[in-house]
Design a protein around this motif. Sequence first.
Motif, PDB file in Angstrom:
ATOM      1  N   VAL A 281      -8.768  22.673 -15.434  1.00  0.00           N
ATOM      2  CA  VAL A 281      -7.714  21.727 -16.199  1.00  0.00           C
ATOM      3  C   VAL A 281      -7.706  22.445 -17.520  1.00  0.00           C
ATOM      4  O   VAL A 281      -8.971  23.070 -18.006  1.00  0.00           O
ATOM      5  CB  VAL A 281      -8.530  20.399 -16.509  1.00  0.00           C
ATOM      6  CG1 VAL A 281      -7.712  19.557 -17.544  1.00  0.00           C
ATOM      7  CG2 VAL A 281      -8.355  19.688 -15.224  1.00  0.00           C
ATOM      8  N   VAL A 282      -6.622  22.645 -18.367  1.00  0.00           N
ATOM      9  CA  VAL A 282      -6.625  23.131 -19.712  1.00  0.00           C
ATOM     10  C   VAL A 282      -6.367  22.285 -20.679  1.00  0.00           C
ATOM     11  O   VAL A 282      -5.401  21.516 -20.589  1.00  0.00           O
ATOM     12  CB  VAL A 282      -5.846  24.400 -19.810  1.00  0.00           C
ATOM     13  CG1 VAL A 282      -5.801  25.218 -20.980  1.00  0.00           C
ATOM     14  CG2 VAL A 282      -6.049  25.320 -18.575  1.00  0.00           C
ATOM     15  N   ASP A 283      -7.192  21.942 -21.629  1.00  0.00           N
ATOM     16  CA  ASP A 283      -6.730  20.836 -22.763  1.00  0.00           C
ATOM     17  C   ASP A 283      -6.272  21.271 -23.848  1.00  0.00           C
ATOM     18  O   ASP A 283      -5.596  22.589 -23.817  1.00  0.00           O
ATOM     19  CB  ASP A 283      -8.026  20.206 -23.222  1.00  0.00           C
ATOM     20  CG  ASP A 283      -8.790  21.142 -24.052  1.00  0.00           C
ATOM     21  OD1 ASP A 283      -8.486  22.039 -24.450  1.00  0.00           O
ATOM     22  OD2 ASP A 283     -10.260  20.785 -24.172  1.00  0.00           O
ATOM     23  N   GLU A 284      -5.559  20.709 -24.893  1.00  0.00           N
ATOM     24  CA  GLU A 284      -4.658  20.991 -25.916  1.00  0.00           C
ATOM     25  C   GLU A 284      -5.323  22.046 -26.600  1.00  0.00           C
ATOM     26  O   GLU A 284      -4.542  23.000 -27.239  1.00  0.00           O
ATOM     27  CB  GLU A 284      -4.198  19.954 -26.830  1.00  0.00           C
ATOM     28  CG  GLU A 284      -3.389  18.581 -26.168  1.00  0.00           C
ATOM     29  CD  GLU A 284      -3.414  17.475 -26.871  1.00  0.00           C
ATOM     30  OE1 GLU A 284      -3.580  17.585 -28.198  1.00  0.00           O
ATOM     31  OE2 GLU A 284      -2.434  16.584 -26.294  1.00  0.00           O
ATOM     32  N   SER A 285      -6.718  22.241 -26.766  1.00  0.00           N
ATOM     33  CA  SER A 285      -7.260  23.518 -27.656  1.00  0.00           C
ATOM     34  C   SER A 285      -7.379  24.874 -26.545  1.00  0.00           C
ATOM     35  O   SER A 285      -7.924  25.688 -27.179  1.00  0.00           O
ATOM     36  CB  SER A 285      -8.583  22.897 -28.194  1.00  0.00           C
ATOM     37  OG  SER A 285      -9.300  22.844 -27.117  1.00  0.00           O
ATOM     38  N   GLY A 286      -6.869  24.596 -25.626  1.00  0.00           N
ATOM     39  CA  GLY A 286      -7.087  25.657 -24.617  1.00  0.00           C
ATOM     40  C   GLY A 286      -8.302  26.058 -23.982  1.00  0.00           C
ATOM     41  O   GLY A 286      -8.749  26.710 -23.137  1.00  0.00           O
ATOM     42  N   ARG A 287      -9.174  24.823 -24.153  1.00  0.00           N
ATOM     43  CA  ARG A 287     -10.516  25.093 -23.385  1.00  0.00           C
ATOM     44  C   ARG A 287     -10.221  24.615 -21.881  1.00  0.00           C
ATOM     45  O   ARG A 287      -9.582  23.840 -21.447  1.00  0.00           O
ATOM     46  CB  ARG A 287     -11.219  23.687 -23.903  1.00  0.00           C
ATOM     47  CG  ARG A 287     -12.911  23.751 -23.405  1.00  0.00           C
ATOM     48  CD  ARG A 287     -13.627  22.563 -24.217  1.00  0.00           C
ATOM     49  NE  ARG A 287     -14.898  22.524 -23.577  1.00  0.00           N
ATOM     50  CZ  ARG A 287     -15.109  21.541 -22.715  1.00  0.00           C
ATOM     51  NH1 ARG A 287     -14.240  20.790 -22.040  1.00  0.00           N
ATOM     52  NH2 ARG A 287     -16.575  21.491 -22.227  1.00  0.00           N
ATOM     53  N   HIS A 288     -11.004  25.465 -21.009  1.00  0.00           N
ATOM     54  CA  HIS A 288     -10.923  25.234 -19.577  1.00  0.00           C
ATOM     55  C   HIS A 288     -12.090  24.650 -18.868  1.00  0.00           C
ATOM     56  O   HIS A 288     -13.196  24.934 -19.176  1.00  0.00           O
ATOM     57  CB  HIS A 288     -10.957  26.677 -18.891  1.00  0.00           C
ATOM     58  CG  HIS A 288      -9.603  27.647 -19.038  1.00  0.00           C
ATOM     59  ND1 HIS A 288      -8.550  27.924 -18.117  1.00  0.00           N
ATOM     60  CD2 HIS A 288      -8.904  27.776 -20.517  1.00  0.00           C
ATOM     61  CE1 HIS A 288      -7.591  28.600 -18.918  1.00  0.00           C
ATOM     62  NE2 HIS A 288      -7.704  28.513 -20.345  1.00  0.00           N
ATOM     63  N   THR A 289     -11.953  23.739 -18.089  1.00  0.00           N
ATOM     64  CA  THR A 289     -12.844  23.021 -17.274  1.00  0.00           C
ATOM     65  C   THR A 289     -12.592  22.791 -15.810  1.00  0.00           C
ATOM     66  O   THR A 289     -11.220  22.560 -15.243  1.00  0.00           O
ATOM     67  CB  THR A 289     -12.933  21.386 -17.998  1.00  0.00           C
ATOM     68  OG1 THR A 289     -13.218  21.436 -19.311  1.00  0.00           O
ATOM     69  CG2 THR A 289     -14.050  20.686 -17.425  1.00  0.00           C
ATOM     70  N   LEU A 290     -13.685  22.999 -15.059  1.00  0.00           N
ATOM     71  CA  LEU A 290     -13.289  22.769 -13.681  1.00  0.00           C
ATOM     72  C   LEU A 290     -13.503  21.324 -13.333  1.00  0.00           C
ATOM     73  O   LEU A 290     -14.690  20.944 -13.561  1.00  0.00           O
ATOM     74  CB  LEU A 290     -14.230  23.715 -12.528  1.00  0.00           C
ATOM     75  CG  LEU A 290     -13.753  25.257 -12.793  1.00  0.00           C
ATOM     76  CD1 LEU A 290     -14.749  26.015 -11.604  1.00  0.00           C
ATOM     77  CD2 LEU A 290     -12.343  25.415 -12.180  1.00  0.00           C
ATOM     78  N   VAL A 291     -12.770  20.896 -12.429  1.00  0.00           N
ATOM     79  CA  VAL A 291     -12.913  19.202 -12.207  1.00  0.00           C
ATOM     80  C   VAL A 291     -12.741  19.298 -10.616  1.00  0.00           C
ATOM     81  O   VAL A 291     -11.817  19.620 -10.030  1.00  0.00           O
ATOM     82  CB  VAL A 291     -11.765  18.491 -12.855  1.00  0.00           C
ATOM     83  CG1 VAL A 291     -11.851  16.822 -12.255  1.00  0.00           C
ATOM     84  CG2 VAL A 291     -11.865  18.733 -14.199  1.00  0.00           C
ATOM     85  N   PRO A 292     -13.766  18.993  -9.977  1.00  0.00           N
ATOM     86  CA  PRO A 292     -13.950  18.745  -8.454  1.00  0.00           C
ATOM     87  C   PRO A 292     -12.848  17.794  -8.094  1.00  0.00           C
ATOM     88  O   PRO A 292     -12.806  16.790  -8.623  1.00  0.00           O
ATOM     89  CB  PRO A 292     -15.431  18.439  -8.196  1.00  0.00           C
ATOM     90  CG  PRO A 292     -16.068  18.943  -9.348  1.00  0.00           C
ATOM     91  CD  PRO A 292     -15.356  18.784 -10.480  1.00  0.00           C
ATOM     92  N   VAL A 293     -12.497  18.172  -7.103  1.00  0.00           N
ATOM     93  CA  VAL A 293     -11.292  16.726  -6.563  1.00  0.00           C
ATOM     94  C   VAL A 293     -11.575  16.712  -5.123  1.00  0.00           C
ATOM     95  O   VAL A 293     -12.035  17.407  -4.318  1.00  0.00           O
ATOM     96  CB  VAL A 293      -9.791  17.418  -6.845  1.00  0.00           C
ATOM     97  CG1 VAL A 293      -9.582  17.384  -8.488  1.00  0.00           C
ATOM     98  CG2 VAL A 293      -9.583  18.723  -6.310  1.00  0.00           C
ATOM     99  N   THR A 294     -11.075  15.706  -4.670  1.00  0.00           N
ATOM    100  CA  THR A 294     -10.844  15.033  -3.191  1.00  0.00           C
ATOM    101  C   THR A 294      -9.351  15.154  -2.949  1.00  0.00           C
ATOM    102  O   THR A 294      -8.718  14.508  -3.709  1.00  0.00           O
ATOM    103  CB  THR A 294     -11.508  13.837  -3.064  1.00  0.00           C
ATOM    104  OG1 THR A 294     -12.908  13.959  -3.359  1.00  0.00           O
ATOM    105  CG2 THR A 294     -11.384  13.200  -1.438  1.00  0.00           C
ATOM    106  N   THR A 295      -9.033  16.064  -1.842  1.00  0.00           N
ATOM    107  CA  THR A 295      -7.542  15.772  -1.566  1.00  0.00           C
ATOM    108  C   THR A 295      -7.223  14.749  -0.747  1.00  0.00           C
ATOM    109  O   THR A 295      -7.924  14.094   0.246  1.00  0.00           O
ATOM    110  CB  THR A 295      -7.184  17.403  -0.858  1.00  0.00           C
ATOM    111  OG1 THR A 295      -8.039  17.217   0.272  1.00  0.00           O
ATOM    112  CG2 THR A 295      -7.425  18.357  -1.740  1.00  0.00           C
TER     113      THR A 295
END
Length: 383
Positions: free
Chosen positions: A341-355
Motif C-alpha cells: 500500500v502506498v499512502d498520499e505521502s508516498g510511504r510504502h507499507t506491506l499489508v498481509p491479506v487473506t484472499t
Amino acid sequence: MAGIANSAAERNGAGKQRMRPHRPRRRVRAAAIVVSLVAVGGAAGIAATGPFDARTKDDAAIASAASATSLAQVTRGTLSARTQQNGALGYVGDHPVINNAGGTVTQLPAAGEAIGQGKALYRVNGKPVILLKGSVPLYRDLSRGTEGADVQQLNVALVALGYATKDELDPASDYFSRATRRALIELQDHVGLKGTGQLTPAEAVFLPVDELRVTKVEGTVGGAAGPGAVLLRASSTKRQVTVALNASRQASVKAGDKVLITLPNGKSTEGVVSSVGKVATKTDQSMTVEVLIEPLDAKATGELDQAPVQVAIVSETVNDVLSVPVASLLARAGGGYAVEVVDESGRHTLVPVTTGLFDDSAGTVQVTGEGLRAGQNVVVPGS
C-alpha cells in the motif's frame, strides 16, 4: 526502494526479485511460496528501515523489488467469479420438415428464410403446406368431432393466429367443435387452401416454434414430393450459445447463472444459462457437458450462425467486498500474501491479506486485511 538498506546478500552479488504468484484458481487459498535468501560466504542479514520497520525482514526484502511498477486502487463492491469458455452462437432447435403431400414440389424457401406460423412453408402442385405450432405431428385428418392432443394444439394455433377469440374457441379444449371448423375455414381461405373445415396431413406441418428459420433445403423444385420425404431442415429464430464445458466443472455452473458473451465483432452482450447437461460426452481427450445459454438481447447477437464466441460464466457472486488486481498480490516468505500500500505521502507499507473469490475474467481478487480500505493505492507491476 527508498528507506531500505541493502542486505548482506546484495552486497555479495545475490539479487532480490519481487515475487508474484501464479494465477490462482477460484476460491482456492493461494499456496505459500518460500523465499530463501542465500548469502555468499556467510549468513545473510536484512536491515529493514524507514516505512517497513513494522514488518518482518523477509517482507521488507519482498517489497524492495527493483522492477518497474504502477499503482491501482483498492475497490469495494460486487465481485463475481467468472470462467472463460469457448462457445458457438447459433439458433435453437433442429427440426426436419417432413412432407405428407403427394405430387410435384412447385415452391421451396431459401436457406436463412424465416417463416411464421400460419404461413406457407412450401408448395406441392401449387398448393401451400402451412406451418402451425405444435409438438404432435399431424398424422390424421382432423374434422368435426375428433378429439386429442393434435386437436388441442390446432385450437391453440387458431386462437393465436386470430381466427377465433378465447371466448369463441377454448384453446384448452381437445375437441374439434363447430367453432374449430369455422376458424379453420377462415385460415384455409386466407392462405389459399380450399375451405373444407377439415385439416389433412397434406395441408399443414406442426412444429414446436412460432417462427422457423430454414437451415437447409433438401428438396428440389420440380422433384417428386413423396410422403415421408424431408424437404427442409429448420431451427427456431431464437438465439442460443452452446458451450462444451469440462465435466469436472459441471457443479460450478447452474441454470440462471449470468454470463457475458463476447461476439466476433468484439462487442459484448449479457446472457443467462438456460440448461446444463447431465450426460458427459467424450471429446478429444476430455469429457464435456453441454451448457446452453440464452442471450438477453437477441438483436445484439446479429444473425451469424455457428459463430465462435467467448463466454464468461458467472458461477458465484459476493457483495460489498474489497478487491485488488491479482497482479498486486505478493507472496510472503512466511506463507500467504500481502499487498504493498502506498499512502498520499508516498510511504510504502506491506499489508498481509487473506484472499477470497477470484474473478478470472477481470483479473481481480477479494481480499481482507487489517487497515485495508477502499480508495487506497496498491503497487502492481508496470506495463
